[in-house]
Scaffold this motif. Structure first.
Motif, mmCIF file in Angstrom:
data_model
loop_
_atom_site.group_PDB
_atom_site.id
_atom_site.type_symbol
_atom_site.label_atom_id
_atom_site.label_comp_id
_atom_site.label_asym_id
_atom_site.label_seq_id
_atom_site.Cartn_x
_atom_site.Cartn_y
_atom_site.Cartn_z
ATOM 1 N N MET A 1 0.728 -13.142 6.570
ATOM 2 C CA MET A 1 0.633 -11.857 5.884
ATOM 3 C C MET A 1 1.960 -11.011 5.929
ATOM 4 S SD MET A 1 -1.564 -8.515 6.860
ATOM 5 C CE MET A 1 -0.691 -8.351 8.343
ATOM 6 N N SER A 2 2.189 -10.558 4.523
ATOM 7 C CA SER A 2 3.211 -9.574 4.468
ATOM 8 C C SER A 2 3.037 -8.450 5.465
ATOM 9 C CB SER A 2 3.677 -9.255 3.223
ATOM 10 O OG SER A 2 2.414 -8.454 2.682
ATOM 11 N N ASP A 3 4.020 -7.782 6.030
ATOM 12 C CA ASP A 3 3.876 -6.809 6.997
ATOM 13 C C ASP A 3 3.268 -5.655 5.963
ATOM 14 O OD1 ASP A 3 3.907 -5.251 9.371
ATOM 15 O OD2 ASP A 3 5.842 -4.266 8.840
ATOM 16 N N PRO A 4 1.860 -5.016 6.541
ATOM 17 C CA PRO A 4 1.402 -4.194 5.398
ATOM 18 C C PRO A 4 2.225 -2.815 5.504
ATOM 19 C CG PRO A 4 -0.088 -4.830 7.602
ATOM 20 C CD PRO A 4 1.450 -5.576 7.759
ATOM 21 N N THR A 5 2.172 -2.192 4.456
ATOM 22 C CA THR A 5 2.885 -0.840 4.149
ATOM 23 C C THR A 5 2.004 0.181 4.384
ATOM 24 O OG1 THR A 5 3.941 -1.991 2.238
ATOM 25 C CG2 THR A 5 3.945 0.488 2.336
ATOM 26 N N ARG A 6 2.006 1.066 5.223
ATOM 27 C CA ARG A 6 1.245 2.281 5.523
ATOM 28 C C ARG A 6 1.996 3.630 5.215
ATOM 29 N NH1 ARG A 6 1.093 -1.749 9.340
ATOM 30 N NH2 ARG A 6 -1.137 -2.050 10.302
ATOM 31 N N VAL A 7 1.171 4.341 4.511
ATOM 32 C CA VAL A 7 1.711 5.527 4.044
ATOM 33 C C VAL A 7 0.655 6.723 4.825
ATOM 34 C CG1 VAL A 7 2.090 6.902 2.127
ATOM 35 C CG2 VAL A 7 2.198 4.679 1.882
ATOM 36 N N SER A 8 1.366 7.290 5.484
ATOM 37 C CA SER A 8 0.692 8.471 6.076
ATOM 38 C C SER A 8 0.633 9.812 5.557
ATOM 39 C CB SER A 8 1.117 8.947 7.581
ATOM 40 O OG SER A 8 2.476 9.387 7.506
ATOM 41 N N ALA A 9 1.686 10.014 4.452
ATOM 42 C CA ALA A 9 1.667 11.098 3.688
ATOM 43 C C ALA A 9 2.041 11.020 2.009
ATOM 44 C CB ALA A 9 2.681 12.150 4.270
ATOM 45 N N PRO A 10 1.321 10.603 1.595
ATOM 46 C CA PRO A 10 1.496 10.294 -0.095
ATOM 47 C C PRO A 10 1.757 11.812 -0.389
ATOM 48 C CG PRO A 10 -0.514 9.505 0.486
ATOM 49 C CD PRO A 10 -0.367 10.148 1.673
ATOM 50 N N ASP A 11 2.406 11.642 -1.591
ATOM 51 C CA ASP A 11 3.059 12.981 -2.322
ATOM 52 C C ASP A 11 1.899 13.819 -2.774
ATOM 53 O OD1 ASP A 11 5.657 11.996 -2.240
ATOM 54 O OD2 ASP A 11 5.788 11.392 -4.287
ATOM 55 N N GLY A 12 1.999 15.063 -2.484
ATOM 56 C CA GLY A 12 0.827 15.820 -2.748
ATOM 57 C C GLY A 12 -0.442 15.632 -1.902
ATOM 58 N N VAL A 13 -0.474 15.085 -0.723
ATOM 59 C CA VAL A 13 -1.578 14.847 0.095
ATOM 60 C C VAL A 13 -1.087 15.297 1.523
ATOM 61 C CG1 VAL A 13 -3.043 13.330 1.429
ATOM 62 C CG2 VAL A 13 -2.635 13.041 -1.173
ATOM 63 N N ALA A 14 -1.835 16.166 2.323
ATOM 64 C CA ALA A 14 -1.323 16.551 3.754
ATOM 65 C C ALA A 14 -1.244 15.515 4.486
ATOM 66 C CB ALA A 14 -2.389 17.551 4.397
ATOM 67 N N PRO A 15 -0.310 15.471 5.523
ATOM 68 C CA PRO A 15 0.227 14.065 6.366
ATOM 69 C C PRO A 15 -0.929 13.937 7.345
ATOM 70 C CG PRO A 15 1.885 15.800 6.378
ATOM 71 C CD PRO A 15 0.688 16.421 5.532
ATOM 72 N N ALA A 16 -1.444 12.584 7.433
ATOM 73 C CA ALA A 16 -2.258 12.269 8.412
ATOM 74 C C ALA A 16 -1.783 12.152 9.927
ATOM 75 C CB ALA A 16 -2.882 10.903 8.154
ATOM 76 N N ALA A 17 -2.358 12.856 10.777
ATOM 77 C CA ALA A 17 -1.824 12.668 12.149
ATOM 78 C C ALA A 17 -2.478 11.506 12.824
ATOM 79 C CB ALA A 17 -2.275 13.900 13.013
ATOM 80 N N ALA A 18 -3.634 11.006 12.701
ATOM 81 C CA ALA A 18 -4.113 9.977 13.538
ATOM 82 C C ALA A 18 -4.644 8.747 12.761
ATOM 83 C CB ALA A 18 -5.415 10.503 14.258
ATOM 84 N N TYR A 19 -4.114 8.617 11.457
ATOM 85 C CA TYR A 19 -4.503 7.478 10.612
ATOM 86 C C TYR A 19 -3.494 7.501 9.561
ATOM 87 C CZ TYR A 19 -6.598 11.009 7.788
ATOM 88 O OH TYR A 19 -6.735 12.224 6.939
ATOM 89 N N SER A 20 -3.521 6.324 8.665
ATOM 90 C CA SER A 20 -2.586 6.446 7.550
ATOM 91 C C SER A 20 -3.609 6.454 6.320
ATOM 92 C CB SER A 20 -1.925 4.661 7.245
ATOM 93 O OG SER A 20 -1.037 4.673 8.390
ATOM 94 N N HIS A 21 -3.148 7.495 5.308
ATOM 95 C CA HIS A 21 -3.711 7.690 4.245
ATOM 96 C C HIS A 21 -4.100 6.235 3.374
ATOM 97 C CE1 HIS A 21 -4.679 11.559 3.932
ATOM 98 N NE2 HIS A 21 -3.571 12.222 4.283
ATOM 99 N N VAL A 22 -3.011 5.371 3.489
ATOM 100 C CA VAL A 22 -2.813 4.486 2.483
ATOM 101 C C VAL A 22 -2.347 3.126 3.382
ATOM 102 C CG1 VAL A 22 -2.147 3.062 0.236
ATOM 103 C CG2 VAL A 22 -2.442 5.733 0.492
ATOM 104 N N VAL A 23 -3.009 1.824 3.305
ATOM 105 C CA VAL A 23 -2.333 0.719 3.746
ATOM 106 C C VAL A 23 -2.579 -0.345 2.569
ATOM 107 C CG1 VAL A 23 -2.539 -0.937 5.513
ATOM 108 C CG2 VAL A 23 -3.183 1.309 6.082
ATOM 109 N N THR A 24 -1.373 -1.006 2.369
ATOM 110 C CA THR A 24 -1.343 -2.126 1.352
ATOM 111 C C THR A 24 -1.004 -3.413 2.068
ATOM 112 O OG1 THR A 24 0.680 -1.873 0.652
ATOM 113 C CG2 THR A 24 -1.059 -0.783 -0.784
ATOM 114 N N ALA A 25 -1.756 -4.429 1.694
ATOM 115 C CA ALA A 25 -1.151 -5.750 2.441
ATOM 116 C C ALA A 25 -1.598 -6.835 1.353
ATOM 117 C CB ALA A 25 -1.733 -5.972 3.701
#
Length: 132
Positions: free
Chosen positions: A1-25
Motif C-alpha cells: 500500500m502506498s503510505d496513507p495520506t492523513r489530513v487532520s485539518a482540511p482548509d476551512g475545517v476545525a483541526p482534529a485532535a484525536a483523529y484525522s478528518h481525511v485518510v486516502t490510500a
C-alpha cells in the motif's frame, strides 16, 4: 500500500485532535466487523471496566487485521459504538497502544442506547487498506 495520506485539518475545517478528518490510500480494502470485549472462548473481559474492555477489543481488532495480512498501520477508519461517551478516554488509551498519534485514522464515535448484550460497553469496527 502506498503510505496513507492523513489530513487532520482540511482548509476551512476545525483541526482534529484525536483523529484525522481525511485518510486516502490505494490498495486492498479490508473491513473488520465490530469487535466486542470477548476472549477466545467467547467470555466477556472486563465486565463494568471500560479500560479492560477497550484493551480486549483492540487486541481482537489486531487479531482480525492479522487474519487479513493487515496491521494497525493499514487502518484508515475506526468507528466506535459506546454506551456512554465517558468511555472514550479508555478507548483512546487502548488505541494509543496500537496507533501512534501521528498515524491516526479517520474516526467516528457514536453513543448508542444498547449493544447486543447489556454488559458490553463498546463495539469497535475498522476499515483498512493493504498494499496493492
Amino acid at each position: 500500500m502506498s503510505d496513507p495520506t492523513r489530513v487532520s485539518a482540511p482548509d476551512g475545517v476545525a483541526p482534529a485532535a484525536a483523529y484525522s478528518h481525511v485518510v486516502t490510500a490505494t490498495g486492498r480494502f479490508v473491513a473488520v466487523s465490530g469487535q466486542l470485549p470477548l476472549d477466545e472462548a467467547g467470555e466477556i473481559v472486563g465486565e463494568g471496566d471500560a479500560a479492560a474492555q477497550a484493551r480486549q477489543v483492540f487486541e481482537n481488532l489486531r487479531r482480525c487485521l492479522a487474519a487479513a495480512d493487515a496491521t494497525f498501520d493499514d487502518v484508515v477508519k475506526l468507528t466506535y459504538f459506546v454506551t456512554d461517551m465517558a468511555h472514550m478516554p479508555a478507548i483512546r488509551a487502548a488505541r494509543t497502544a496500537h496507533l501512534p498519534a501521528d498515524r491516526l485514522p479517520a474516526a467516528s464515535a457514536v453513543q448508542v442506547a444498547a449493544l447486543v448484550r447489556p454488559e458490553f460497553l463498546m463495539e469497535i469496527e475498522a476499515f483498512a487498506v493493504v498494499g496493492a
